[in-house]
Design an enzyme around this catalytic site. Structure first.
Site, PDB file in Angstrom:
ATOM      1  N   ASP A 246     121.911  24.606  51.691  1.00  0.00           N
ATOM      2  CA  ASP A 246     121.227  23.988  52.820  1.00  0.00           C
ATOM      3  C   ASP A 246     122.091  22.919  53.480  1.00  0.00           C
ATOM      4  O   ASP A 246     122.041  22.727  54.697  1.00  0.00           O
ATOM      5  CB  ASP A 246     119.904  23.366  52.348  1.00  0.00           C
ATOM      6  N   ALA A 247     122.883  22.204  52.689  1.00  0.00           N
ATOM      7  CA  ALA A 247     123.756  21.179  53.255  1.00  0.00           C
ATOM      8  C   ALA A 247     124.797  21.803  54.179  1.00  0.00           C
ATOM      9  O   ALA A 247     125.106  21.269  55.257  1.00  0.00           O
ATOM     10  CB  ALA A 247     124.435  20.389  52.140  1.00  0.00           C
TER      11      ALA A 247
ATOM     12  N   LYS B 226      96.664  42.147  53.295  1.00  0.00           N
ATOM     13  CA  LYS B 226      95.920  41.581  54.430  1.00  0.00           C
ATOM     14  C   LYS B 226      95.936  40.064  54.259  1.00  0.00           C
ATOM     15  O   LYS B 226      95.192  39.501  53.467  1.00  0.00           O
ATOM     16  CB  LYS B 226      94.486  42.093  54.475  1.00  0.00           C
TER      17      LYS B 226
ATOM     18  N   LYS C  76      97.350  51.864  57.025  1.00  0.00           N
ATOM     19  CA  LYS C  76      97.524  52.466  58.348  1.00  0.00           C
ATOM     20  C   LYS C  76      98.142  53.845  58.171  1.00  0.00           C
ATOM     21  O   LYS C  76      99.046  54.015  57.330  1.00  0.00           O
ATOM     22  CB  LYS C  76      98.462  51.602  59.204  1.00  0.00           C
TER      23      LYS C  76
ATOM     24  N   CYS D  42      79.058   1.632  36.995  1.00  0.00           N
ATOM     25  CA  CYS D  42      78.983   0.300  36.390  1.00  0.00           C
ATOM     26  C   CYS D  42      78.692  -0.814  37.383  1.00  0.00           C
ATOM     27  O   CYS D  42      78.505  -1.966  36.980  1.00  0.00           O
ATOM     28  CB  CYS D  42      80.274  -0.010  35.629  1.00  0.00           C
TER      29      CYS D  42
ATOM     30  N   CYS E  61      83.676   0.294  32.217  1.00  0.00           N
ATOM     31  CA  CYS E  61      83.032   1.363  32.976  1.00  0.00           C
ATOM     32  C   CYS E  61      82.858   2.583  32.056  1.00  0.00           C
ATOM     33  O   CYS E  61      83.850   3.095  31.516  1.00  0.00           O
ATOM     34  CB  CYS E  61      83.874   1.732  34.186  1.00  0.00           C
TER      35      CYS E  61
END
Length: 747
Positions: free
Chosen positions: A69-70, A156, A332, A484, A503
């Site tokens: 990519d670089a 699909k 198809k 709580c 809690c």
């Protein structure tokens, strides 16, 4: 596959830039490529455009990139610079011209009639309906029943249909499906989609004078997940699913914004073609690929309906393994002449059908929205639904993700909503199918799910805290924790209860973490028994597990002599625990098994970790500033210190890991690894260092002992040289580690 990134200044890409294999570019080396060395500038620009198109084809169409990519970005950057210096060189089909100007504020897309209507496809459910469909075709064509036809079958996709028109090989127009007769002109947006060719590839065959292709705009699952993580990091709304994201993206007014989305286009057919002829759909697809148009890669030619049905069954079994969302198979007729004979009805083509999968989406009534408190204190809205079957499972609850997503969906009790389930993923509400109207039906409150009802004195009942249930009432996140009563705090897109120690749901979550398999692994204490011990007041903290006494437990229901003996035998065995598993048991925010092992390998004991600064923690490869801050804050909290002390008072003995104890050839040394090594991956090099007692850090500093360098080391090598830190090539590194290079070089 994920989109390739570019260095374009007028668009951004959210694709993954780490997956392209390295290789040799067929173009000239990067750097200054202008002037006498490479001939005249117009020729160089033309060569760059052709080179970039070739790499786009290899990457998007053939999944066989030959440069990194670089290197691709360097080619793109050079072309852009040439065109900026000489604007007369810019052509409409240049890779740099994908992003156009945004629409004027307040304006919409131009409505354009389709030259050939985009008709529907007959949806069929079950093999019998498919066989009936074929029988109708055979009768229409006056062929014998049971005659085997050739079919072109393909997934699909659950995306957004689009029609792209090329004139003399150049992309001229892109339309949405719209109502099938009239679509919207989204050409500027489609030009930003990286795998859509702006000009057709004529290297193999001349381009047709006119070509209109139909296909699907999509976002791959993996790319969608990465994109949502990036959005969350920027504080933006999390998107519900790939299809909705695609639909929203393609109709944005600013192409530069569209370019941020990891959209892909996959062609599935041709509506108009002038300048070329084909006998079968299979031949036509091959020609489209030759012109650079991408397809799914999953299309197949089969003979006979049994083979078409088998293809459907195969894809349905693999539907969650495929990179895209699919909801069935399209079949198809392969013979284009037979298609002409069959023609179409008012709404669909007679020569194709969609064999649908079991539905992933259904509609049902939203009864209430409950705010749940997670083990980490996060408040999450959950929908309570009238039971509905989705993918063979009865769904009664679905996630609403967070406050922002719930607000954007706008669902209210009484609404009929869409519920979606994909594989083992938690069901989610994806939208409102029909808003509730008028007054609440009789008995609406009485039908509130029992789990959401609180029983009061005198036989009275009331909805529990944090429940939105009234007919058509608007949902909003509560100001306090429903469990709580502590004031909730906002953290980005989420709300959290900060009452970590008292809690109830958080206490249960911390207990389950402590006795879980990645921590102390106490099988005798399951969720129900933990809840029972909490209810009777025998547990006030997870550390109390190691302070339990046998006698009181014998008085509890379902606790016999044998079960109590088994628990205490297991507790005795589990009191000795490796350092990394002990760290998991502490339930430090974001410290799971992998991070715990990293910490345990690099700090000899709890005291050393307790004393580590945020800067020291960030030196570890894999720990960023936010995680380092949370670890530091955890150890500074006196209540956490008391929790650790009580665990140790209960007889818990923490055992250091081997490398953390200071043994091994690389003991006490800090390493940074950079560049591409020949015989080792970076993960293998990291593992080798840690196995031999060394420490791998992510940044070069004065405390770094060695920099291990491979090809293309980047700026870390320069910084190491400035600091006088020794740089080891792979052979020297392996010698230091007491190893010899083995095997052929890595690709």
């Amino acid at each position: 596959m994920a989109r390739r990134s570019t260095a374009s200044s007028d668009s951004t890409s959210s694709g993954d830039s780490s997956g392209a294999p390295s290789g040799e570019s067929s173009g000239p080396p990067s750097g200054d490529r202008t002037g006498d060395l490479f001939g005249d500038v117009p020729s160089r620009a033309a060569a760059l455009r052709e080179e970039i198109r070739r790499h786009d084809r290899l990457y998007y169409l053939e999944s066989a990139p030959v440069i990194s990519d670089a290197e691709y970005d360097a080619l793109f950057r050079e072309l852009r610079e040439l065109e900026q210096a000489s604007p007369s060189l810019v052509s409409a089909d240049s890779p740099t011209q994908r992003v156009g100007a945004p629409l004027p504020e307040g304006s919409g897309f131009e409505k354009v009639a389709h030259e050939v209507p985009m008709l529907s496809i007959d949806s069929l459910f079950g093999d019998d309906e498919v066989r009936d469909f074929e029988e109708k075709i055979l009768r229409y064509l006056k062929l014998e029943s049971g005659a085997e036809l050739a079919w072109s079958v393909e997934p699909k996709f659950d995306g957004v249909s689009a029609a792209l028109t090329y004139v003399d090989g150049q992309l001229a127009r892109a339309l949405t499906r719209g109502d099938g007769q009239v679509g919207e002109d989204v050409t500027a947006n489609v030009r930003t989609v990286r795998n859509v060719p702006l000009s057709l590839d004529t290297g193999g065959a001349p381009a047709p004078t006119l070509l209109e292709v139909r296909g699907e705009m999509l976002i791959a699952r993996a790319a969608f997940e990465r994109f949502n993580l990036e959005r969350a990091g920027r504080g933006e709304t999390i998107l519900a699913n790939p299809r909705n994201a695609t639909s929203g993206a393609i109709r944005r007014n600013d192409p530069a914004e569209v370019a941020r989305y990891p959209l892909e286009f996959h062609v599935y057919g041709v509506a108009r073609l002038e300048g070329a002829q084909f006998a079968t759909h299979t031949e036509l697809l091959a020609a489209l690929r030759g012109w650079g148009l991408p397809d799914s890669g999953h299309a197949r030619r089969v003979v006979g309906l049994d083979a078409a049905i088998a293809y459907h069954d195969e894809l349905e079994a693999r539907r969650f393994e495929l990179p895209f969302e699919i909801d069935g198979v399209v079949a198809k007729l392969d013979d284009l002449a037979l298609r002409e004979r069959l023609g179409r009805t008012a709404r669909s083509m007679r020569w194709q059908y969609a064999h649908k999968f079991a539905a992933m989406e259904a509609t049902t009534v939203l009864r209430a929205i409950e705010v749940q408190v997670g083990a980490n204190g996060r408040l999450t809205p959950r929908a309570h639904l009238d039971p509905v079957e989705v993918l063979g499972v009865i769904v009664r609850h679905a996630t609403l993700h967070n406050a922002e997503v719930a607000k954007e969906l706008g669902a209210r009790p009484g609404d009929r909503v869409f519920v979606r389930r994909a594989g083992d993923v938690i069901p989610q509400v994806t939208g409102v199918a029909e808003a509730a109207k008028g007054r609440a039906p009789k008995g609406w409150k009485d039908e509130l799910p029992e789990s959401l009802v609180e029983h009061l004195d005198g036989g009275r009942t009331a909805p529990r805290a944090g429940v939105t249930w009234a007919w058509r009432s608007e949902f909003s996140m509560p100001d306090v924790c429903p469990a709580c009563g502590t004031a909730a705090v906002r953290e980005g897109a989420y709300w959290r209860c900060p009452n970590r120690f008292e809690c109830p749901p958080q206490l249960v979550g911390r207990l389950e973490t402590l006795v879980g398999r990645s921590a102390f692994d106490i099988d005798a204490l399951g969720t129900k028994k933990l809840a029972q011990l909490l209810e009777h007041g025998y547990l006030h903290s997870p550390a109390d597990v190691f302070h339990l006494q046998p006698e009181p437990l014998l008085e509890l229901e379902r606790w016999g002599q044998k079960s109590v003996e088994n628990l205490f035998e297991e507790l005795e065995k589990r009191r000795r625990i490796p350092f990394d598993r002990f760290l998991v048991a502490l339930a430090i925010d974001e410290v799971g098994p992998a991070t715990a092992k990293l910490l345990a390998r690099n700090f000899r004991d709890l005291q050393a970790l307790h004393a580590a600064s945020e800067e020291e923690l960030q030196h570890l490869d894999g720990i960023g500033p936010e995680m380092a801050r949370k670890i530091r804050l955890w150890f500074e909290d006196e209540r956490n210190q008391a929790f650790v002390a009580r665990l140790l008072e209960g007889g818990v003995v923490v055992q250091p890991l081997g490398s953390a104890a200071g043994s091994g050839e690389l003991s006490g040394k800090r390493f940074v690894v950079t560049g591409t090594l020949e015989s080792l991956s970076r993960a293998e090099a990291k593992q080798l260092i840690e196995d031999l007692g060394g420490q791998v850090v992510s940044t070069v500093s004065a405390k770094t002992d060695y920099l291990v360098v491979g090809e293309k080391p980047g700026t870390k090598a320069k910084k190491a040289a400035e600091l006088g830190i020794p740089c080891l090539e792979e052979a020297a590194f392996l010698a230091l580690a007491g190893r010899e290079r083995s095997g052929p070089p890595r690709d």
